[in-house]
Write an enzyme that holds these catalytic residues in place. Structure first.
Site, PDB file in Angstrom:
ATOM      1  CG  ASN A  57      -6.427  -0.876   0.652  1.00 51.74           C
ATOM      2  OD1 ASN A  57      -5.745  -0.431  -0.264  1.00 51.74           O
ATOM      3  ND2 ASN A  57      -5.905  -1.338   1.776  1.00 51.74           N
ATOM      4  CB  CYS A  66      -0.963  -0.008   1.179  1.00 46.80           C
ATOM      5  SG  CYS A  66      -2.191  -1.300   0.996  1.00 46.80           S
ATOM      6  CG  HIS A  70      -3.130   3.407   1.924  1.00 48.63           C
ATOM      7  ND1 HIS A  70      -3.547   3.037   0.671  1.00 48.63           N
ATOM      8  CD2 HIS A  70      -3.237   2.292   2.701  1.00 48.63           C
ATOM      9  CE1 HIS A  70      -3.883   1.764   0.687  1.00 48.63           C
ATOM     10  NE2 HIS A  70      -3.716   1.280   1.901  1.00 48.63           N
TER      11      HIS A  70
HETATM   12  N1  ACO Z   1     -17.992  -9.200   8.388  1.00 44.59           N
HETATM   13  C1  ACO Z   1     -18.441  -9.484   9.619  1.00 44.59           C
HETATM   14  N2  ACO Z   1     -17.624  -9.809  10.640  1.00 44.59           N
HETATM   15  C2  ACO Z   1     -16.304  -9.867  10.387  1.00 44.59           C
HETATM   16  C3  ACO Z   1     -15.778  -9.588   9.103  1.00 44.59           C
HETATM   17  C4  ACO Z   1     -16.681  -9.250   8.085  1.00 44.59           C
HETATM   18  N3  ACO Z   1     -16.294  -8.967   6.836  1.00 44.59           N
HETATM   19  N4  ACO Z   1     -14.437  -9.706   9.157  1.00 44.59           N
HETATM   20  C5  ACO Z   1     -14.131 -10.039  10.407  1.00 44.59           C
HETATM   21  N5  ACO Z   1     -15.249 -10.147  11.161  1.00 44.59           N
HETATM   22  C6  ACO Z   1     -15.374 -10.466  12.574  1.00 44.59           C
HETATM   23  C7  ACO Z   1     -14.150 -11.179  13.100  1.00 44.59           C
HETATM   24  O1  ACO Z   1     -14.233 -12.562  12.871  1.00 44.59           O
HETATM   25  C8  ACO Z   1     -14.203 -10.816  14.563  1.00 44.59           C
HETATM   26  O2  ACO Z   1     -15.115 -11.661  15.208  1.00 44.59           O
HETATM   27  P1  ACO Z   1     -14.805 -12.197  16.708  1.00 44.59           P
HETATM   28  O3  ACO Z   1     -14.747 -10.950  17.557  1.00 44.59           O
HETATM   29  O4  ACO Z   1     -15.975 -13.079  16.967  1.00 44.59           O
HETATM   30  O5  ACO Z   1     -13.485 -12.887  16.601  1.00 44.59           O
HETATM   31  C9  ACO Z   1     -14.795  -9.408  14.585  1.00 44.59           C
HETATM   32  O6  ACO Z   1     -15.472  -9.263  13.321  1.00 44.59           O
HETATM   33  C10 ACO Z   1     -13.752  -8.319  14.732  1.00 44.59           C
HETATM   34  O7  ACO Z   1     -12.679  -8.579  13.819  1.00 44.59           O
HETATM   35  P2  ACO Z   1     -11.396  -7.681  13.762  1.00 44.59           P
HETATM   36  O8  ACO Z   1     -10.445  -8.253  12.753  1.00 44.59           O
HETATM   37  O9  ACO Z   1     -10.907  -7.404  15.125  1.00 44.59           O
HETATM   38  O10 ACO Z   1     -12.041  -6.333  13.175  1.00 44.59           O
HETATM   39  P3  ACO Z   1     -11.420  -4.915  13.116  1.00 44.59           P
HETATM   40  O11 ACO Z   1     -12.260  -3.948  13.804  1.00 44.59           O
HETATM   41  O12 ACO Z   1      -9.950  -4.930  13.451  1.00 44.59           O
HETATM   42  O13 ACO Z   1     -11.554  -4.577  11.553  1.00 44.59           O
HETATM   43  C11 ACO Z   1     -10.074  -4.500   9.646  1.00 44.59           C
HETATM   44  C12 ACO Z   1     -10.906  -5.381  10.593  1.00 44.59           C
HETATM   45  C13 ACO Z   1     -11.034  -3.606   8.911  1.00 44.59           C
HETATM   46  C14 ACO Z   1      -9.332  -5.382   8.671  1.00 44.59           C
HETATM   47  C15 ACO Z   1      -9.081  -3.636  10.464  1.00 44.59           C
HETATM   48  O14 ACO Z   1      -8.380  -4.470  11.370  1.00 44.59           O
HETATM   49  C16 ACO Z   1      -8.077  -2.897   9.624  1.00 44.59           C
HETATM   50  O15 ACO Z   1      -8.399  -1.948   8.949  1.00 44.59           O
HETATM   51  N6  ACO Z   1      -6.781  -3.273   9.708  1.00 44.59           N
HETATM   52  C17 ACO Z   1      -5.701  -2.537   9.052  1.00 44.59           C
HETATM   53  C18 ACO Z   1      -5.745  -2.632   7.565  1.00 44.59           C
HETATM   54  C19 ACO Z   1      -4.535  -1.938   6.961  1.00 44.59           C
HETATM   55  O16 ACO Z   1      -4.249  -0.788   7.229  1.00 44.59           O
HETATM   56  N7  ACO Z   1      -3.789  -2.651   6.120  1.00 44.59           N
HETATM   57  C20 ACO Z   1      -2.592  -2.097   5.542  1.00 44.59           C
HETATM   58  C21 ACO Z   1      -2.782  -1.718   4.145  1.00 44.59           C
HETATM   59  S1  ACO Z   1      -3.282  -3.071   3.108  1.00 44.59           S
HETATM   60  C22 ACO Z   1      -1.892  -3.514   2.143  1.00 44.59           C
HETATM   61  O17 ACO Z   1      -0.779  -3.115   2.354  1.00 44.59           O
HETATM   62  C23 ACO Z   1      -2.112  -4.525   1.026  1.00 44.59           C
END
Ligand code: ACO
Length: 328
Positions: free
Chosen positions: A285, A115, A255
């Site tokens: 993204n 990214c 980003h």
């Molecule tokens: N729909 C419904 N529920 C979901 C989904 C979904 N699509 N995905 C995960 N869940 C559930 C999980 O299983 C979890 O359930 P549990 O509590 O029973 O275990 C719950 O929702 C919370 O999951 P988290 O992963 O903790 O959710 P979070 O609030 O962290 O959001 C996300 C996830 C959006 C991916 C976030 O962590 C994020 O933005 N991370 C950083 C992304 C980033 O910046 N990446 C770098 C750039 S990408 C690149 O370089 C290619």
């Protein structure tokens, strides 16, 4: 004689026509529009269709940028492409873009920084302009994330979209263009955001082709913590280093990974919401594509001399910020 800086003099982006909405994803994996919007800010994303490739988008970008600037593709010296979803392992997508767009006097290469691909590419292009050997460099950030995401994995498929954008860099003697940059990397974070299979360490075989590790894997919660801290820190650092306060920054171009990460970065920089470019709701993204997609959409609002901070965080880990002054 005054040394030139590298200024952006034109921009163009291409996104696929096909829209994949949160409602479409609800039919594919166990998720909901409410969950996706509240956790990420994304409502829909674009996905390639009918065999559209990164080089198709990239060559259109080169052609349109040249048209806008009133130059021939033959005048382009270099094309650098930030991507993790090149058309092929080799030859480089840069080579293919040059062929398809008629930029046949140019050389170039692909650069992999997930990214952070666009800011890494921009700063690389800047170096070549500042040598004074190259006068016209097109830097492109773009990805076809749908080619490496599993639409069975709700952790990742809701996040990513396809798209690409690019800018022309030219020498500037008015002190406009890229002023400063901070680029960072920490490979110890590699297992938290990775497409493990498909490279030379784990080639795709008939046994592993359906394995989840053949697609993008992200440990979302851990990546979130690194992203939120590092993107905010590096943006604050570049402001301090250049004696800029929140009032003096005209635009933050972050980003587009997650609305909450963008908000945290803007707060840390002391910026009001109107100064932050956000289009994550429409495109998700697009990895290397997000920052040039924003520049393209906001181009008409930008004014010569505007102070702009770009900030990114991505797989690797890679992250950084760029301070530039808009040149037109
Ligand atoms: N729909 C419904 N529920 C979901 C989904 C979904 N699509 N995905 C995960 N869940 C559930 C999980 O299983 C979890 O359930 P549990 O509590 O029973 O275990 C719950 O929702 C919370 O999951 P988290 O992963 O903790 O959710 P979070 O609030 O962290 O959001 C996300 C996830 C959006 C991916 C976030 O962590 C994020 O933005 N991370 C950083 C992304 C980033 O910046 N990446 C770098 C750039 S990408 C690149 O370089 C290619």
């Amino acid at each position: 004689m005054k040394k030139p800086s590298a200024a952006i003099t034109a921009v163009h982006s291409v996104v696929p026509q096909k829209i994949l909405s949160n409602q479409d994803l609800e039919k594919m994996v166990d998720t909901s529009d409410e969950w996706i919007v509240s956790r990420t800010g994304i409502k829909e994303r674009r996905i390639v269709d009918n065999g559209q490739t990164l080089s198709d988008m990239g060559s259109e970008i080169v052609i349109q940028i040249c048209k806008k600037r009133g130059i021939s593709p033959l005048e382009v010296d270099m094309v650098i492409v930030g991507t993790v979803t090149a058309d092929h392992r080799f030859p480089s997508t840069s080579n293919i873009i040059c062929d398809k767009s008629g930029a046949t006097n140019a050389w170039g290469f692909d650069l992999s920084a997930a990214c952070s691909g666009f800011i890494y590419t921009l700063v690389t292009g800047q170096q070549f302009i500042e040598t004074e050997k190259y006068k016209k460099i097109i830097v492109i950030g773009g990805d076809v994330m749908s080619s490496i995401v599993s639409y069975k994995d709700r952790n990742t498929c809701i996040i990513f979209g396809d798209g690409a954008g690019g800018v022309l860099l030219e020498p500037n003697l008015e002190g406009l263009g890229v002023i400063d940059s901070i680029l960072k990397a920490d490979g110890s974070g590699r297992d938290l955001l990775i497409q493990k299979y498909g490279g030379s360490a784990y080639p795709i075989t008939k046994e592993n082709v359906e394995h989840p590790d053949a697609y993008v894997y992200q440990e979302g919660r851990s990546v979130f913590k690194f992203a939120v801290t590092n993107m905010a820190d590096v943006s604050a650092e570049i402001m301090e280093r250049n004696n800029l306060n929140g009032d003096q920054v005209d635009w933050l171009i972050p980003h587009q990974a997650n609305l909450r990460i963008i908000d945290a970065t803007a707060n840390r920089m002391g910026l009001s919401k109107e100064k932050v470019m956000i289009n994550i709701e429409k495109y998700g993204n697009t990895t290397s594509g997000t920052i040039p997609l924003c520049i393209w959409e906001w181009e008409s609002k930008l004014k010569k001399g505007d102070n702009i901070i770009l900030a990114a965080f991505g797989g690797g880990f890679t992250w950084g910020s760029v301070y530039l002054k808009w040149a037109y």
